[in-house]
Design an enzyme around this catalytic site. Structure first.
Site, mmCIF file in Angstrom:
data_model
loop_
_atom_site.group_PDB
_atom_site.id
_atom_site.type_symbol
_atom_site.label_atom_id
_atom_site.label_comp_id
_atom_site.label_asym_id
_atom_site.label_seq_id
_atom_site.Cartn_x
_atom_site.Cartn_y
_atom_site.Cartn_z
ATOM 1 N N LYS A 90 0.824 -1.204 0.000
ATOM 2 C CA LYS A 90 0.000 0.000 0.000
ATOM 3 C C LYS A 90 0.868 1.269 0.000
ATOM 4 C CE LYS A 90 -3.918 -2.321 0.236
ATOM 5 N NZ LYS A 90 -3.714 -3.764 0.107
HETATM 6 C C1 LIG Z 1 -5.034 -4.622 0.748
HETATM 7 C C2 LIG Z 1 -6.490 -4.701 0.606
HETATM 8 C C3 LIG Z 1 -7.326 -5.271 1.594
HETATM 9 C C4 LIG Z 1 -6.862 -6.043 2.776
HETATM 10 O O1 LIG Z 1 -5.824 -5.585 3.460
HETATM 11 P P1 LIG Z 1 -4.840 -6.560 4.265
HETATM 12 O O2 LIG Z 1 -4.115 -5.572 5.089
HETATM 13 O O3 LIG Z 1 -3.988 -7.242 3.246
HETATM 14 O O4 LIG Z 1 -5.637 -7.503 5.064
HETATM 15 C C5 LIG Z 1 -8.685 -5.216 1.408
HETATM 16 N N1 LIG Z 1 -9.237 -4.663 0.333
HETATM 17 C C6 LIG Z 1 -8.487 -4.128 -0.634
HETATM 18 C C7 LIG Z 1 -9.175 -3.512 -1.802
HETATM 19 C C8 LIG Z 1 -7.099 -4.149 -0.541
HETATM 20 O O5 LIG Z 1 -6.370 -3.632 -1.536
#
Ligand SMILES: *Cc1c(COP(=O)(O)O)cnc(C)c1O
Length: 393
Positions: free
Chosen positions: A190
């Site tokens: 992210k």
């Molecule tokens: C990264 C992500 C998640 C989940 O996040 P985690 O921290 O990996 O559990 C959920 N929804 C979207 C759209 C994402 O990109």
């Protein structure tokens, strides 16, 4: 031999986390401090996030998926309830709805934004609908006024899967600074990371107190020795080591967002120079760029798979392999969730959500991270153009 001399440039992945020396030093301090799990750093990170989101209550969690699951529990979503969401998302979005015993209802996307089609959302509302879960794919918000107008009109909660949307904006206001329950992820890919982690922006101190309980077994402490559980929770707290990474990343948020926007601009310029659109490659698009500002979490294109070798079933794989051979990493975000075996077992089938299915087959994530140079973007566009041309029938 020839192949090796031809690809002199180092391999370019589609994403690479950027942890600077100051962050590493902060992590060292936490590890040496004698307090390594949730403590002062977690609290400082939550306070900094609350500042970012206009003073709204914020609590952190072990990951973005746990954050969304707790959001659903706070909203009171459970068995018998329907939650409307998009199939073009990381599967966590749907899985957490299943985890709380509710039913995910997938609706089609707008092929231009690749986000939930809000007309389709309205059409899917039934007496059992309790919430809408929009996803801001690649950081692009949906029409937030329309979303909340629909929710208000039908008495629905909104659990925003803003996992990808930190520092994205709607009419200049940060996603998270307004709205109902807003969930972010700090997973390694992210825009800012805690390695793994997430946070939930809430409405009231009561919701925040419940979130604190639900992330730590439901425990309520009183005095030096009192402990009770009224509602069982899980083990979803964020450690101080992760929070120290997050605090250091947060300091660079403005710079990260600005750099990503510059690189996205470069992509649009190079895409035009390389004639990508003329070949039928679809570029990212905001319907109202004045209102919706993306944080450019990803730069995604959709391939003209019908015209390419291998057809819709294999065109993308061939292109990804060919680009990898030329030193360019790409990703797929995402195959449509409703066609996974488990979701098929709930009755979902091909043909039900045609835009999502077409985009799910052709979408490709190109490299984008702040340490990239304009020359990297030029190379990606040139190689994409050559490869797509070569693989076109
Ligand atoms: C990264 C992500 C998640 C989940 O996040 P985690 O921290 O990996 O559990 C959920 N929804 C979207 C759209 C994402 O990109």
């Amino acid at each position: 031999m020839l192949a090796m001399t031809a690809s002199a440039a180092p391999f370019l992945p589609f994403v690479r986390p950027d942890i600077d020396a100051a962050t590493i030093a902060e992590v060292g301090k936490v590890l040496a401090s004698g307090w390594i799990t949730s403590g002062p750093k977690m609290q400082a990170f939550e306070a900094a996030l609350s500042d970012l989101f206009g003073g709204r209550p914020v609590r952190t969690f072990a990951n973005g998926s746990a954050t969304m699951e707790i959001a659903l529990r706070i909203a009171g979503i459970g068995p018998g309830d329907e939650v409307i969401t998009t199939p073009i998302t990381w599967v966590a979005t749907a899985n957490v709805v299943v985890a709380v015993g509710a039913k995910p209802v997938f609706v089609d996307i707008d092929p231009r934004t690749r986000n939930l089609d809000l007309d389709a959302v309205e059409a899917a509302i039934t007496p059992r609908t309790r919430a809408i879960m929009p996803v801001y794919l690649s950081g692009l918000p949906v029409d937030m006024e329309r979303l909340y107008a629909i929710a208000t009109r039908h008495g629905l909660r909104v659990i925003e899967d803003a996992a990808q949307a930190i520092d994205s904006r709607w009419r200049g206001q940060r996603i998270g600074a307004f709205g109902d329950l807003v969930s972010f992820s700090f997973q390694a890919n992210k825009n800012i990371t805690t390695i793994e982690g997430g946070c939930l922006v809430m409405n009231t101190p009561e919701e925040a107190a419940r979130a604190e309980r639900l992330r730590l077994q439901g425990v309520i402490r009183t005095g030096m020795d009192g402990m009770d559980v009224e509602e069982p929770g899980g083990k979803f707290n964020l450690t101080d080591v992760n929070a120290a990474v997050g605090l250091a990343q947060l300091e660079r948020l403005d710079a990260i967002t600005a750099r990503r926007a510059e690189l996205a601009d470069t992509y649009f310029r190079c895409a035009a120079d390389s004639g990508l659109q003329a070949m039928g490659i679809e570029l990212p698009q905001a319907l109202d760029p004045q209102a919706a500002t993306t944080n450019w979490h990803m730069f995604q294109v959709v391939l003209p798979t019908e015209r390419m070798q291998g057809g819709p079933a294999q065109a993308r794989q061939k292109l990804m392999e060919a680009m990898r051979e030329r030193g360019i990493g790409t990703g797929v975000h995402y195959p449509p969730v409703h066609l996974f075996t488990y979701y098929r077992s709930l009755g979902w089938r091909e043909g039900m959500l045609p835009h999502a299915e077409r985009i799910g087959r052709g979408i490709v994530t190109l490299p984008l991270f702040p340490a990239m140079q304009a020359s990297d973007v030029e190379r990606v566009c040139a190689i994409l153009s050559e490869t797509c041309k070569r693989l076109s029938q």
